[in-house]
Design a protein around this motif. Sequence first.
Motif, PDB file in Angstrom:
ATOM      1  N   ARG A  10      74.398  -9.759  69.146  1.00  0.00           N
ATOM      2  CA  ARG A  10      75.705  -9.531  69.777  1.00  0.00           C
ATOM      3  C   ARG A  10      76.464 -10.845  69.950  1.00  0.00           C
ATOM      4  NH1 ARG A  10      74.684  -5.397  68.041  1.00  0.00           N
ATOM      5  NH2 ARG A  10      73.576  -3.730  69.115  1.00  0.00           N
ATOM      6  N   ASP A  28      68.206  -0.266  84.948  1.00  0.00           N
ATOM      7  CA  ASP A  28      67.001   0.524  84.673  1.00  0.00           C
ATOM      8  C   ASP A  28      66.232  -0.127  83.543  1.00  0.00           C
ATOM      9  OD1 ASP A  28      67.262   3.060  86.337  1.00  0.00           O
ATOM     10  OD2 ASP A  28      69.209   2.983  85.353  1.00  0.00           O
ATOM     11  N   GLY A  29      65.741  -1.308  83.746  1.00  0.00           N
ATOM     12  CA  GLY A  29      64.941  -1.959  82.712  1.00  0.00           C
ATOM     13  C   GLY A  29      65.721  -2.989  81.910  1.00  0.00           C
ATOM     14  N   ILE A  30      67.047  -2.932  81.956  1.00  0.00           N
ATOM     15  CA  ILE A  30      67.877  -3.962  81.320  1.00  0.00           C
ATOM     16  C   ILE A  30      68.696  -4.578  82.449  1.00  0.00           C
ATOM     17  CG2 ILE A  30      69.877  -4.313  79.813  1.00  0.00           C
ATOM     18  CD1 ILE A  30      68.619  -2.333  77.860  1.00  0.00           C
ATOM     19  N   VAL A  86      78.176  -2.799  77.795  1.00  0.00           N
ATOM     20  CA  VAL A  86      77.852  -1.779  78.789  1.00  0.00           C
ATOM     21  C   VAL A  86      77.127  -0.568  78.206  1.00  0.00           C
ATOM     22  CG1 VAL A  86      79.719  -2.485  80.319  1.00  0.00           C
ATOM     23  CG2 VAL A  86      80.114  -0.627  78.667  1.00  0.00           C
ATOM     24  N   THR A  87      76.948  -0.543  76.877  1.00  0.00           N
ATOM     25  CA  THR A  87      76.087   0.489  76.312  1.00  0.00           C
ATOM     26  C   THR A  87      74.656   0.307  76.834  1.00  0.00           C
ATOM     27  OG1 THR A  87      77.464   0.564  74.355  1.00  0.00           O
ATOM     28  CG2 THR A  87      75.279   1.527  74.146  1.00  0.00           C
ATOM     29  N   CYS A  88      74.283  -0.930  77.148  1.00  0.00           N
ATOM     30  CA  CYS A  88      72.938  -1.197  77.691  1.00  0.00           C
ATOM     31  C   CYS A  88      72.981  -1.702  79.137  1.00  0.00           C
ATOM     32  CB  CYS A  88      72.220  -2.219  76.814  1.00  0.00           C
ATOM     33  SG  CYS A  88      71.922  -1.632  75.132  1.00  0.00           S
ATOM     34  N   GLY A 130      82.828  -3.442  76.196  1.00  0.00           N
ATOM     35  CA  GLY A 130      82.369  -2.155  75.671  1.00  0.00           C
ATOM     36  C   GLY A 130      81.057  -2.304  74.923  1.00  0.00           C
ATOM     37  N   GLU A 131      80.873  -3.459  74.272  1.00  0.00           N
ATOM     38  CA  GLU A 131      79.638  -3.702  73.526  1.00  0.00           C
ATOM     39  C   GLU A 131      78.456  -3.959  74.455  1.00  0.00           C
ATOM     40  OE1 GLU A 131      79.609  -6.782  70.393  1.00  0.00           O
ATOM     41  OE2 GLU A 131      81.157  -5.547  69.464  1.00  0.00           O
ATOM     42  N   ARG A 184      60.455  -2.626  88.666  1.00  0.00           N
ATOM     43  CA  ARG A 184      59.902  -1.332  89.077  1.00  0.00           C
ATOM     44  C   ARG A 184      59.024  -1.417  90.310  1.00  0.00           C
ATOM     45  NH1 ARG A 184      58.249   0.813  83.138  1.00  0.00           N
ATOM     46  NH2 ARG A 184      60.344   0.685  82.333  1.00  0.00           N
ATOM     47  N   GLN A 204      74.509  -1.550  82.440  1.00  0.00           N
ATOM     48  CA  GLN A 204      75.385  -0.541  83.028  1.00  0.00           C
ATOM     49  C   GLN A 204      76.560  -1.141  83.803  1.00  0.00           C
ATOM     50  OE1 GLN A 204      73.241   2.725  84.933  1.00  0.00           O
ATOM     51  NE2 GLN A 204      71.430   2.160  83.756  1.00  0.00           N
ATOM     52  N   ASN A 212      65.853 -12.759  72.619  1.00  0.00           N
ATOM     53  CA  ASN A 212      66.010 -11.314  72.402  1.00  0.00           C
ATOM     54  C   ASN A 212      66.927 -11.048  71.205  1.00  0.00           C
ATOM     55  OD1 ASN A 212      67.500  -8.661  72.695  1.00  0.00           O
ATOM     56  ND2 ASN A 212      65.870  -8.408  74.197  1.00  0.00           N
ATOM     57  N   VAL A 240      68.433  -8.347  70.025  1.00  0.00           N
ATOM     58  CA  VAL A 240      69.667  -7.575  70.229  1.00  0.00           C
ATOM     59  C   VAL A 240      70.747  -8.491  70.792  1.00  0.00           C
ATOM     60  CG1 VAL A 240      70.733  -5.637  71.442  1.00  0.00           C
ATOM     61  CG2 VAL A 240      68.399  -5.419  70.583  1.00  0.00           C
ATOM     62  N   GLU A 252      87.435  -7.124  78.980  1.00  0.00           N
ATOM     63  CA  GLU A 252      87.107  -5.736  79.324  1.00  0.00           C
ATOM     64  C   GLU A 252      86.883  -4.918  78.045  1.00  0.00           C
ATOM     65  OE1 GLU A 252      89.976  -3.690  81.767  1.00  0.00           O
ATOM     66  OE2 GLU A 252      88.575  -2.040  82.145  1.00  0.00           O
ATOM     67  N   TYR A 253      87.709  -5.167  77.027  1.00  0.00           N
ATOM     68  CA  TYR A 253      87.496  -4.469  75.753  1.00  0.00           C
ATOM     69  C   TYR A 253      86.163  -4.897  75.118  1.00  0.00           C
ATOM     70  CZ  TYR A 253      87.527  -3.567  70.793  1.00  0.00           C
ATOM     71  OH  TYR A 253      87.133  -3.202  69.530  1.00  0.00           O
TER      72      TYR A 253
END
Lengths: 423, 250
Positions: free
Chosen positions: B228, B195-197, B185-187, B182-183, B125, B189, B222, B224, B178-179
């Motif tokens: 994963r 933006d913070g991740i 890119v929820t965080c 999907g798990e 930031r 981008q 971490n 999370v 790529e499939y």
Amino acid sequence: MSSFNRRQFGRLAGASAATLALPAVLRAQARPKVVVVGGGAGGTTVARYLAKDAGEAIDVTLIEDSDRFTTCFFSNLYLGGFRSFESITHGYDTLESNYGITKITGYATGVDRGKKHVVLRDGSTVPYDRLVLSPGIGFIWDSVPGYSEDAVDVAPHAYEAGPQTQLLKQKLDAITDGQQVVIVPPPNPYRCPPAPYERASMMAHLFKAKGVDAKVIIIDPKEKFSKQGLFLEGWEKYFPGMIEWYGPGVHGGIKGVDVAAGNVETDLDTFHGDLLNIIPAQKAGEIAAAAGLTDGTGFCPIEAASMRSAIDPAIYVIGDAAIAGDMPKSGFAANSQAKVAAMTIRGELTGSRVFPARYSNSCWSLIETDDGVKVGAQYVPTDGRITSTTSFISQTHEDPAVRKATFEESLGWYAGITADMFG
Amino acid sequence: MLKTGPEEHDHRRHAVRRGSVVVFLMFATLFHAAQTFAGDGDPVAGERLFGLCKGCHEIGEGARNKVGPHLDGIIGRKAGGVEGFTYSRAMRQAGQAGLVWDAANLSTYLHKPRDFIAGNRMSFRGLAGETERADLVAYLAATGGAAPADDLERRDAVIVTGFAKIVLDMEGDRDYGEYLAGECVTCHQASGHADGIPSIVGVPRAYFVKALFEYKSNIRTNEVMKLRVANLANEDIAALAAYFSSLEPE
């Protein structure tokens, strides 16, 4: 001839291979049609992934009644004053302009499964080859006797984000010294299990920050709730005496509410709220039952490996409306299920590769400024049921730096999932 | 023994931590050089501030590209100028337009990274205090003044060992990756915006694989991410690495 990349080639080769296996009705069409009902976390994601990954091969239509969508997730942060309403509200423009998705602004009331079309409130119909329902929740209004759809202006549920959330915020801002708010959370299963308790935290934060001497009373139909230890610890630490939680072991059962008088009556006592936030019991969004896709639970049984309806193989049900085994009803879960459904549908319609389903969920809650907590789990289909394989939850007595990092992570997640939904 | 002021005392502790008087002397020399680059900044205070950066950046002997490029030779380096690192388009364009990092523009950049180069993907930031920025830049100038890291791929290969090496030797299935992505890119981008991740778009394969094994082995903590990664088999990690390393940030 235009240039050709490897992916486009694979897509075409796959499409021709699949054509042989498809029913004649699909073979006759130039582009198979997928219709998605519901523009929330599940619906936007499935529409976007289909459009993004299948390109021109699939015609994607999204039916949603609103022009702009306010996310339920982070709406408690708006109540607490941490986010603006605008910052949790999103448009569908990019999905239309950059992904070629057709957005129909209208309310889908039913499905003619024989004719394979969706019926809108205005009587028009939208044909589909595959239908994805992501209608969210519906309310069982009389689950709290005395509450009704007519009472939502006086005692907002604010459990579908939008005008209800703004109304609750207005009423919270008007609370003054000596007043109290009564929250009645729903029984299981319901959307976003920690949300009523995060909401209580945000209300107390708001009062404390403004120096208003007000209380929050929670009259719960459940004996325990999500992240209970973390919330109770946080309430004790930040809001001593400001939040009281009563389970049925104490109040003995909720007999009803008198919305006009602001009373919640239990076996133990009558609790008065200058503001009532009644969150009724829930079922799948209305269209699911209208289409005959629900079972006795009010939600939709699905095949764990694909999110395909157990009742109609041309229909997929994702998000809060689905019975998703161990997965909670959350925006994250809907987004995860949408990707499995999109991959499966694309495989069916274009012959693209289909991989084993994997599901995930994470859920962040804010207790007080810079004090965030989280839970998460991974899931796979096991014996026809979506089953949790691993999970974690934030610990009590965590270092403040960890909690701050968790909150900041939640901001990153919000930016990420909304980009994943709306493009 | 010579009398020492508190500041020199600080330097000495720093030197002791590095375990060598020789290093101390080298550091003192570099410190002088730094002062000519970075004005009044205190590189010792800057080293503490570098804690904000080191999740993503390495600097000094053996520095490698991580989520962010290594910072050796940052002063005098063209923006977007590290070979083998996948920059955002915005950063590449800034370099092509002639931006070369010096103490002054680095300080401006670190004030509000997103304002200085709109669309760059550094997940930071900014640092509001002018003194802090001068300290940090002084540290970067002093510590990163060494010659740029050599042959990054070779160095990665040496550092990544064991299971990570096995995965690096596998050919990842990009479509499967790529499939699976999907798990992620929820965080993280998919556009590469952060933006913070942190962004993981275009991250080098070796770094990506090593990082996931560090979650598997609890070096990274971490929850999370550990969750994963716990269910990812070697072929899953190879597929994800193949996919993310093939992407270009927008």
